[in-house]
Each structure stands twice: as C-alpha cells, then as structure tokens.
Design a protein around this motif. Structure first.
Motif, short mmCIF file in Angstrom:
data_model
loop_
_atom_site.label_atom_id
_atom_site.label_comp_id
_atom_site.label_asym_id
_atom_site.label_seq_id
_atom_site.Cartn_x
_atom_site.Cartn_y
_atom_site.Cartn_z
N SER A 104 0.76 -1.11 0.07
CA SER A 104 0.02 -0.01 -0.02
C SER A 104 0.70 1.22 0.07
O SER A 104 1.69 1.35 0.73
N GLU A 105 0.16 2.21 -0.67
CA GLU A 105 1.42 3.47 -0.60
C GLU A 105 0.60 4.76 0.06
O GLU A 105 1.21 4.96 0.75
N LYS A 106 -0.66 3.76 0.85
CA LYS A 106 -0.85 5.33 1.49
C LYS A 106 -1.18 4.78 2.48
O LYS A 106 -1.97 5.37 3.88
N ALA A 107 -0.16 3.51 3.24
CA ALA A 107 -0.63 3.22 4.52
C ALA A 107 1.42 4.20 4.94
O ALA A 107 2.56 3.66 4.08
N VAL A 108 1.39 4.32 5.73
CA VAL A 108 2.18 4.73 6.44
C VAL A 108 3.18 3.99 7.51
O VAL A 108 2.43 3.93 8.49
N ASP A 109 4.26 3.38 7.34
CA ASP A 109 4.70 2.21 8.64
C ASP A 109 6.25 2.85 9.32
O ASP A 109 6.71 3.58 8.84
N ALA A 110 5.66 3.72 10.33
CA ALA A 110 6.64 4.40 11.65
C ALA A 110 8.32 3.39 11.57
O ALA A 110 8.59 4.80 12.35
N SER A 111 7.63 2.60 11.36
CA SER A 111 9.29 1.36 12.01
C SER A 111 10.88 1.38 11.05
O SER A 111 11.43 1.35 11.29
N GLN A 112 10.76 1.76 9.75
CA GLN A 112 11.23 2.43 8.59
C GLN A 112 12.10 2.76 9.38
O GLN A 112 12.54 4.15 10.44
N GLY A 113 13.41 2.09 9.45
CA GLY A 113 14.45 2.63 9.31
C GLY A 113 15.02 2.76 10.66
O GLY A 113 16.16 3.38 11.73
N ILE A 114 14.46 1.63 11.91
CA ILE A 114 14.46 1.99 13.17
C ILE A 114 15.54 0.24 13.39
O ILE A 114 15.21 -0.10 12.65
N GLU A 115 16.55 0.99 14.37
CA GLU A 115 17.04 -0.49 14.37
C GLU A 115 16.99 -1.57 15.67
O GLU A 115 16.76 -1.04 16.71
N LEU A 116 16.12 -2.07 15.41
CA LEU A 116 15.63 -3.35 15.95
C LEU A 116 16.12 -3.66 17.21
O LEU A 116 17.05 -4.48 16.68
N LEU A 117 15.62 -4.55 17.66
CA LEU A 117 16.22 -5.00 19.36
C LEU A 117 15.67 -6.40 19.09
O LEU A 117 14.83 -6.76 18.97
N GLU A 118 16.16 -7.14 19.77
CA GLU A 118 16.19 -8.92 20.14
C GLU A 118 15.38 -9.19 18.81
O GLU A 118 14.25 -9.66 19.08
N VAL A 119 15.45 -9.25 17.32
CA VAL A 119 15.68 -9.89 16.64
C VAL A 119 16.41 -11.21 16.28
O VAL A 119 16.92 -11.29 16.58
N PRO A 120 14.83 -12.22 16.26
CA PRO A 120 15.31 -13.87 16.62
C PRO A 120 15.67 -14.39 15.53
O PRO A 120 15.82 -13.69 14.43
N ALA A 121 16.57 -14.85 15.90
CA ALA A 121 17.06 -15.99 14.53
C ALA A 121 15.79 -16.42 14.06
O ALA A 121 16.16 -17.14 12.54
N ILE A 122 15.38 -17.69 14.31
CA ILE A 122 14.07 -17.48 13.71
C ILE A 122 12.62 -17.54 14.09
O ILE A 122 12.52 -17.35 15.34
N LEU A 123 12.32 -16.61 12.82
CA LEU A 123 10.46 -16.48 13.09
C LEU A 123 9.64 -17.49 13.24
O LEU A 123 9.64 -18.64 13.46
N SER A 124 9.31 -17.98 15.14
CA SER A 124 8.48 -18.94 15.61
C SER A 124 7.57 -18.04 16.44
O SER A 124 8.02 -17.51 17.60
N ARG A 125 6.70 -18.38 16.03
CA ARG A 125 5.06 -17.66 17.24
C ARG A 125 5.05 -19.32 18.28
O ARG A 125 4.17 -19.32 19.33
N SER A 126 5.78 -20.32 17.95
CA SER A 126 5.13 -21.64 18.89
C SER A 126 5.56 -21.02 20.11
O SER A 126 4.89 -22.06 21.05
N GLU A 127 6.39 -20.89 20.49
CA GLU A 127 5.83 -20.55 22.62
C GLU A 127 5.30 -19.66 22.86
O GLU A 127 5.11 -18.85 23.56
N GLY A 128 4.35 -18.99 21.84
CA GLY A 128 3.30 -18.14 22.20
C GLY A 128 4.05 -16.48 22.08
O GLY A 128 3.62 -15.85 23.00
N ASP A 129 5.24 -16.47 21.78
CA ASP A 129 5.84 -15.23 22.01
C ASP A 129 5.42 -13.94 21.09
O ASP A 129 4.53 -14.14 19.70
N LEU A 130 5.27 -12.86 21.41
CA LEU A 130 3.95 -12.13 20.74
C LEU A 130 5.42 -10.47 19.92
O LEU A 130 4.74 -9.91 19.18
#
Ligand SMILES: [Zn+2]
Length: 305
Positions: A104-130
């Motif tokens: 979408s051109e009309k959606a603005v994502d405020a997180s662009q360019g922010i250096e994220l913390l705690e980026v996991p090596a594997i994406l998983s919600r298996s243990e309920g992680d939000l």
C-alpha cells in the motif's frame, strides 16, 4: 437574486462543522502516539481516528465496528509496523479498503529505519511469543520517536507532495522538541546508569539501552505468556543476586504477580506509561517526562541513603 441565495447557501454549507469535517483528510492511526505525531505534522487538515484506546494492552486490542468503518473510509493509515498490532491485518481485511491492502502506497509504517533489538534468528510463535520480528516497543527511546516523526512526515509527503514542505517543517519542530526534552531525561537519569531492573513485559529494552538500565529479567517468561509461580521465584532469586532496584510494570499488567515479587524482594514497583494520550501527561513528551519523574522518585531515595 438567485446568485445571492446560492452564495448564502454556500456560505452556510461551508461554515457548517460537518462540511468542514468532510473536507479533512481522514487518517486512521493504530495507536495514540502515532495519532499525536501525525496530528502535529498535518495540523488542522487531518481528522484522526486512533484504534488502540488508552490504558489497554496494544497486543490485545479488539477493533470495534466503528474502527472498521473508520478504516473503510480512511485515506491514510499510520501504523507501527512489525507485529505489535497483531489485530491490524484482520482489521484491514474486515474494512476491505483496497488502498491499504497489499503493497500500500497510502499506509505509513513508522518503524522504517529503526534499529530493532531482540531480532530472533528464527521467526516462530510456537511458544506464544508476541515479538517474532524483533522487539516492537521501539518508541520508548526518544531517538526512535524522532525517527517515527521523520517516517510519518516522509510517508505523508509521498501521499500529498503539495504539502511536503509544511509537513517537513512541522516535523522538524516536533523533532527539535523531543530532542531537547530527551537531553533533559538523559541528564536526570544519568545518576542511575547501570542500575539492574526487572520489567513485567519486554516493553522497555529500548528505554533501558538509551538510559543505561540493565534489565536482568522479565515477569513474563515469554512476551505475552503470564508468569508462573516457579518463574516468579526464579526472578526473586535473580533480583537478590544481581541487586535489582525496581520492577517496572504497565498500567494494564496484572498487579498480583508484580506486587508479590516486590513484596518478597523489598524493591519498589514502578508503573510506567507506554502510550501517550493521557490528558494529564499531554502527549509523548509529557508521558516520557512523567516516566522519568516516577523513576527518579523510586530510585532517588535509595541513592542518597
Ligand atoms: Zn510486547
């Protein structure tokens, strides 16, 4: 005569509040801080609807039929990206506003360019992680709030290029205000650098990194998973071992486990605000200022003694 009547009618119509509202750009922001920043950048031309109501856990918002209607009619969507608002995509689907579906051109994502913390090596919600894409509570560092303002201003400038200069000027003013306030927060929290703390949810890693707190544990074993008795005992042991000096919770976290831990450990329980929009605190800067004040009150006495 006919002309005069028409002019009069037009004047009445244009001065009617409903007509004025209809002229405004309809914006939906997922949370208050985004709504506030967008309002300050766009000024009077925007009519902003915020989905996440104050005092609620942003992860577990249930959009109402009114929210669906607002998204259906919206011209711009400002959101926090990542998976903070797990309800965002279902809301967009329910509203069926094709402006916001797909890339979408009309959606603005405020997180662009922010250096994220705690980026996991594997994406998983298996243990309920939000937090499967990394920690999404990034605005608790004022430097990231400044980046959010930049992102919103450039997103809006892309959608309404004719207003870009005004958006950028308003954004610069807001960034300057945040920057100035943050220098004061840095100064006030400097005496507590290195202090070990515990938090309920993983809402404060960006805040801790910015201001030099050392988070040694969380009451939730995983983000979104309620604390167990065994886990709380382990946290109480850690608090003693690492000499943690306060427990931070949010207004909507369950009181009982937090009170149990602080009672057993003899450390203060500090409730911090994560979402601006409270009338008393007056926006993001007021909210952060209140948080700094609460921490000073909780830790100040201990340092002087
Ligand atoms: Zn979270």
């Amino acid at each position: 005569m006919k002309k005069i009547v028409l002019v009069l009618l037009a004047t009445v119509f244009l001065s009617h509040p409903a007509a004025q509202a209809a002229d405004k750009i309809r914006v939906v922001a997922t949370m208050n801080t985004l709504g506030e920043f967008t309002q300050k950048i766009m000024g009077d031309e925007a009519e902003i609807h915020v989905v996440a109501k104050l005092g609620r856990d942003i992860h577990f918002i249930q959009p109402t039929p009114k929210d669906v209607l607002k998204v259906k009619k919206a011209e711009v969507l400002v959101h926090s990206g990542l998976d903070l608002e797990a309800w965002r995509q279902p809301l967009l689907n329910a509203a069926g506003n094709t402006d916001f579906l797909g890339s979408s051109e009309k959606a603005v994502d405020a997180s662009q360019g922010i250096e994220l913390l705690e980026v996991p090596a594997i994406l998983s919600r298996s243990e309920g992680d939000l937090h499967i894409f990394g920690n999404p509570h990034y605005w608790t560092d004022p430097a990231n709030a400044e980046q959010m303002v930049r992102n919103i201003a450039s997103g809006l400038s892309r959608i309404y290029p004719e207003s870009a200069a005004r958006y950028q000027a308003n954004a610069e003013t807001l960034i300057h205000q945040i920057h100035t306030a943050a220098a004061d927060w840095d100064r006030r929290l400097a005496p507590y650098k290195g202090t070990a703390i515990v938090t309920y949810h993983k809402s404060w890693p960006y805040f801790a990194k910015r201001f030099g707190f050392d988070i040694i544990g969380y009451l939730e074993p995983k983000p979104g998973i309620p604390p167990t008795a065994k886990h709380l005992q382990e946290i109480e042991r850690l608090i003693k071992e690492k000499n943690a000096r306060m427990l931070i919770k949010e207004t909507y976290n369950e009181k009982r486990p937090a009170e149990k831990v602080t009672r057993e450990s003899g450390i203060p329980l500090v409730t911090l605000l994560q979402f601006s929009g409270d009338e008393k605190t007056n926006g993001y800067i007021g909210m952060m200022d209140e948080n700094v004040k609460r921490i000073e009150e909780a830790l100040g006495g201990g340092l002087r003694s």
